[in-house]
Design a protein around this motif. Structure first.
Motif, PDB file in Angstrom:
ATOM      1  N   GLU A 143       4.230 -10.895 -38.251  1.00  0.00           N
ATOM      2  CA  GLU A 143       4.082 -12.315 -37.908  1.00  0.00           C
ATOM      3  C   GLU A 143       2.787 -12.545 -37.132  1.00  0.00           C
ATOM      4  OE1 GLU A 143       6.282 -15.466 -34.983  1.00  0.00           O
ATOM      5  OE2 GLU A 143       7.573 -14.115 -36.135  1.00  0.00           O
ATOM      6  N   LEU A 144       2.494 -11.678 -36.183  1.00  0.00           N
ATOM      7  CA  LEU A 144       1.259 -11.791 -35.412  1.00  0.00           C
ATOM      8  C   LEU A 144       0.045 -11.671 -36.323  1.00  0.00           C
ATOM      9  CD1 LEU A 144      -0.259 -11.934 -32.693  1.00  0.00           C
ATOM     10  CD2 LEU A 144      -0.024  -9.445 -32.566  1.00  0.00           C
TER      11      LEU A 144
ATOM     12  N   THR B  39       4.963  -2.092 -39.944  1.00  0.00           N
ATOM     13  CA  THR B  39       6.056  -2.712 -40.696  1.00  0.00           C
ATOM     14  C   THR B  39       6.999  -3.504 -39.792  1.00  0.00           C
ATOM     15  OG1 THR B  39       7.391  -0.714 -40.522  1.00  0.00           O
ATOM     16  CG2 THR B  39       6.002  -0.943 -42.494  1.00  0.00           C
ATOM     17  N   ASP B  40       6.695  -3.570 -38.517  1.00  0.00           N
ATOM     18  CA  ASP B  40       7.511  -4.323 -37.574  1.00  0.00           C
ATOM     19  C   ASP B  40       7.370  -5.823 -37.847  1.00  0.00           C
ATOM     20  OD1 ASP B  40       8.925  -4.402 -34.795  1.00  0.00           O
ATOM     21  OD2 ASP B  40       7.228  -5.789 -34.626  1.00  0.00           O
TER      22      ASP B  40
END
Length: 132
Positions: free
Chosen positions: A93-94, A87-88
């Motif tokens: 994005e990665l 959830t980071d």
């Protein structure tokens, strides 16, 4: 001995320092090194740590090349902790960039398979020609 002494001890067994040394990540254990150590002789020889044209799979690349040259070493008794980062924001994005760039397809392409073979050949040549 401390973890860094254990890493140095493995490298000290190979005067050319061309090898990939990795600890237990408590997920892949000894099967795969997603975090590890390379000497500058490796990066100087191939010209990079990770290919700039790949968003991901740098760890796969290093493991595969190290296997090709017979220089992949697991350090028993040393570990790193992986955190659950699903959830980071950076991880999300990665993941999105990986999907958009078709990174896995690119990694598996003939062109990059040949590039990994070339890296292995460069490293083998360095090993054979190494003089202390």
């Amino acid at each position: 001995p401390s973890w860094d002494d254990k890493v140095r001890e493995v490298f000290d067994n190979y005067p050319d320092k061309i090898l990939f040394v990795y600890p237990n990540d408590h997920w892949h254990r000894s099967n795969f090194g997603n975090t590890g150590f390379l000497h500058k002789n490796w990066t100087d020889t191939v010209g990079y740590l990770a290919r700039p044209d790949l968003v991901r799979y740098g760890d796969c690349w290093i493991n595969e090349v190290a296997n090709k040259i017979g220089r992949r070493f697991y350090i028993n008794g040393v570990g790193v902790k992986n955190f659950d980062i699903k959830t980071d924001e950076t991880h999300l994005e990665l993941t999105s960039q990986t999907e958009k760039s078709q990174c896995l397809k690119k990694y598996q392409s003939k062109e990059l398979q040949d590039a990994r073979k070339k890296d292995a050949e460069l490293l083998k040549r360095f090993i054979v020609n190494f003089k202390q």
